[in-house]
Design a protein around this motif. Sequence first.
Motif, short mmCIF file in Angstrom:
data_model
loop_
_atom_site.label_atom_id
_atom_site.label_comp_id
_atom_site.label_asym_id
_atom_site.label_seq_id
_atom_site.Cartn_x
_atom_site.Cartn_y
_atom_site.Cartn_z
N ILE A 52 1.11 -1.30 -0.15
CA ILE A 52 -0.02 0.00 0.04
C ILE A 52 0.99 1.24 -0.05
O ILE A 52 1.86 1.30 0.66
CB ILE A 52 -0.86 0.07 1.15
CG1 ILE A 52 -1.94 -1.08 1.17
CG2 ILE A 52 -1.58 1.50 1.51
CD1 ILE A 52 -2.95 -1.21 2.19
N ILE A 53 0.69 1.94 -0.80
CA ILE A 53 1.25 3.44 -0.71
C ILE A 53 0.05 4.53 -0.40
O ILE A 53 -0.65 4.78 -1.36
CB ILE A 53 1.76 3.86 -2.19
CG1 ILE A 53 3.05 2.87 -2.46
CG2 ILE A 53 2.73 5.06 -1.52
CD1 ILE A 53 3.80 3.15 -3.73
N VAL A 54 0.16 5.20 0.67
CA VAL A 54 -0.86 6.31 1.08
C VAL A 54 -0.35 7.62 0.41
O VAL A 54 0.94 7.95 0.55
CB VAL A 54 -0.94 6.46 2.50
CG1 VAL A 54 -1.95 7.54 2.75
CG2 VAL A 54 -1.54 5.18 2.91
N LYS A 68 -0.24 3.39 8.70
CA LYS A 68 0.87 2.64 8.37
C LYS A 68 1.33 1.61 9.51
O LYS A 68 1.24 0.28 9.34
CB LYS A 68 2.17 3.44 8.11
CG LYS A 68 3.48 2.50 8.15
CD LYS A 68 4.64 3.59 7.71
CE LYS A 68 5.89 2.87 7.87
NZ LYS A 68 6.32 1.95 7.01
N TYR A 69 1.03 2.35 10.85
CA TYR A 69 1.39 1.59 11.92
C TYR A 69 0.40 0.35 12.06
O TYR A 69 0.67 -0.77 12.28
CB TYR A 69 1.21 2.35 13.15
CG TYR A 69 2.82 3.12 13.15
CD1 TYR A 69 2.57 4.57 12.78
CD2 TYR A 69 4.01 2.79 14.02
CE1 TYR A 69 3.72 5.10 12.75
CE2 TYR A 69 4.84 3.75 14.20
CZ TYR A 69 4.96 4.85 13.51
OH TYR A 69 6.14 5.50 13.66
N PRO A 78 3.64 -4.13 3.53
CA PRO A 78 4.37 -2.90 3.58
C PRO A 78 3.43 -1.94 3.39
O PRO A 78 2.71 -1.77 2.18
CB PRO A 78 5.61 -3.01 2.47
CG PRO A 78 5.30 -4.18 1.91
CD PRO A 78 4.51 -5.01 2.29
N VAL A 79 3.29 -0.71 4.15
CA VAL A 79 2.95 0.34 3.93
C VAL A 79 3.76 1.67 3.81
O VAL A 79 4.52 1.94 4.83
CB VAL A 79 1.57 0.87 4.94
CG1 VAL A 79 0.76 1.97 4.60
CG2 VAL A 79 0.74 -0.46 5.09
N GLU A 80 3.57 2.25 2.65
CA GLU A 80 4.67 3.53 2.53
C GLU A 80 3.37 4.80 2.67
O GLU A 80 2.55 4.66 2.30
CB GLU A 80 5.24 3.38 1.29
CG GLU A 80 6.25 2.57 1.08
CD GLU A 80 6.95 2.33 -0.48
OE1 GLU A 80 6.55 3.61 -1.24
OE2 GLU A 80 7.15 1.62 -0.74
N VAL A 81 3.97 5.93 3.15
CA VAL A 81 3.45 7.16 3.38
C VAL A 81 4.15 8.10 2.48
O VAL A 81 5.16 8.38 2.87
CB VAL A 81 2.87 7.47 4.61
CG1 VAL A 81 2.12 8.66 4.83
CG2 VAL A 81 2.44 6.22 5.27
N TYR A 169 -8.49 2.57 9.77
CA TYR A 169 -8.49 1.21 10.69
C TYR A 169 -9.37 0.14 9.96
O TYR A 169 -9.10 -1.03 9.86
CB TYR A 169 -9.02 1.46 12.08
CG TYR A 169 -8.24 2.44 12.87
CD1 TYR A 169 -6.72 2.38 12.95
CD2 TYR A 169 -8.62 3.47 13.77
CE1 TYR A 169 -5.85 3.02 13.82
CE2 TYR A 169 -7.74 4.07 14.74
CZ TYR A 169 -6.53 3.84 14.50
OH TYR A 169 -5.60 4.52 15.38
N LEU A 170 -10.73 0.82 9.47
CA LEU A 170 -11.51 -0.07 8.83
C LEU A 170 -10.98 -1.03 7.75
O LEU A 170 -11.27 -2.19 7.51
CB LEU A 170 -12.70 0.59 8.26
CG LEU A 170 -13.94 0.83 9.39
CD1 LEU A 170 -14.99 1.87 8.44
CD2 LEU A 170 -14.45 -0.56 9.53
N LEU A 171 -10.11 -0.01 6.77
CA LEU A 171 -9.66 -0.80 5.74
C LEU A 171 -8.42 -1.86 6.14
O LEU A 171 -8.69 -2.93 5.62
CB LEU A 171 -8.82 0.35 4.83
CG LEU A 171 -8.16 -0.24 3.65
CD1 LEU A 171 -8.99 -0.65 2.42
CD2 LEU A 171 -7.31 1.00 3.14
N GLY A 172 -7.71 -1.49 7.06
CA GLY A 172 -7.04 -2.53 7.70
C GLY A 172 -7.51 -3.80 7.99
O GLY A 172 -7.06 -4.76 7.82
#
Length: 370
Positions: A52-54, A68-69, A78-81, A169-172
């Motif tokens: 995921i890239i935010v 991300k956390y 992995p989540v990049e912001v 959070y819902l998405l996660g």
Amino acid sequence: EKGGWPSFMDKEIHEDPDAVANTLLGRFDERGDIVLDEVHIDVEDFRSIDKIIVVACGTASYAGMVAKYAIEHWVRIPVEVELAHEFRYRDPILTPRTLVVAISQSGETMDTLMALRHAREQGSRVLAICNTQGSTIPRESDAVLYTHAGPEIAVASTKAFVAQITAAYLLGLYLAQVKGTMFRDEIHQNLDNLKAMPGKIQWVLDTQTDAIEHAAERMLNAHSFLFLGRHVGYPVALEGALKLKEIAYTFTEGFAAGELKHGPIALVDEGEPVVVIVPSARGRDTLHNKVISGIEEVRARGAYTIAVAEEGDPDAERYADIVFWRPACPTLLSPLLDVVPLQLFAMDMANLKGYDVDKPRNLAKSVTVE
Ligand code: M6R
């Protein structure tokens, strides 16, 4: 239209609990599982996402950092912001399995729009987390998860921020559900914790406003503020710093607390305020203890310390000059509570200085130019 409140900002901060509650509303089936039918990405596609890239700007980017956390912990991808205006001008690695999440209150931020166009051209899917129905960013995205904060009028974003974090959070938890990275019970436990957050935010609004106003009066002549946080407290520190610079025109910097000794501690001076976001006190684990020792270090150099801490935290009580309390909650959800006193604090400072809190100088509510 301010409904009796002295400013839109005041009204909107007091709508934080509803913004969270309404963003959760209608997103569960009768068994308590998350349904995001409106998102229109099919389950198989969600399952295939491996990164995921935010992309976002300002406050929305700090909501992305919180995401991300949580998402990396729950979903193990992995989540990049990235700030939208930086993302566009490098050469990001995007594949059809990358989900780009564009977060925007207005849905009209040009930098974020250009970033999502770039991502789609490279073949990635874009999901918008947006507060404004029918605005450009959701229209140009593959999917949209609306935040239901209601219209936000004040330039400084408040209720939209807590709604963005809630949507993330819902998405996660949804991704954890479809990918099977967590047990169902565990997901339900997290959702129950999330559903309890509006009541806890309300507690902060009901009990802390006097202490916060008092602190603002005391700090009125401070030249600058440092904000420190660790883990999910780090984006909260950045957001607290942004709120104060944006509407009270005070020089502020937000730092990861661990960076102190790598430079920022040189700025600490006699009587100058340092705001510290203290993690959950339960077990007084390493995270908590490290932040507390940060307070001790800056205090030893004469700083005036303001802590945001969990109700009854004996260390915060002992080491900080002023404490804004918040109820206990799981660490990953704590930004929803910790940010609230900082929103109020910035508003009080601006009000005391006689500034227009809803319309700060030089700023527009949505930045539609690059
Ligand atoms: O409408 P957006 O969420 O895309 O706006 C992004 C930023 O311009 C916005 O969050 C800005 O930083 C706010 N003024 C912060 O209070």
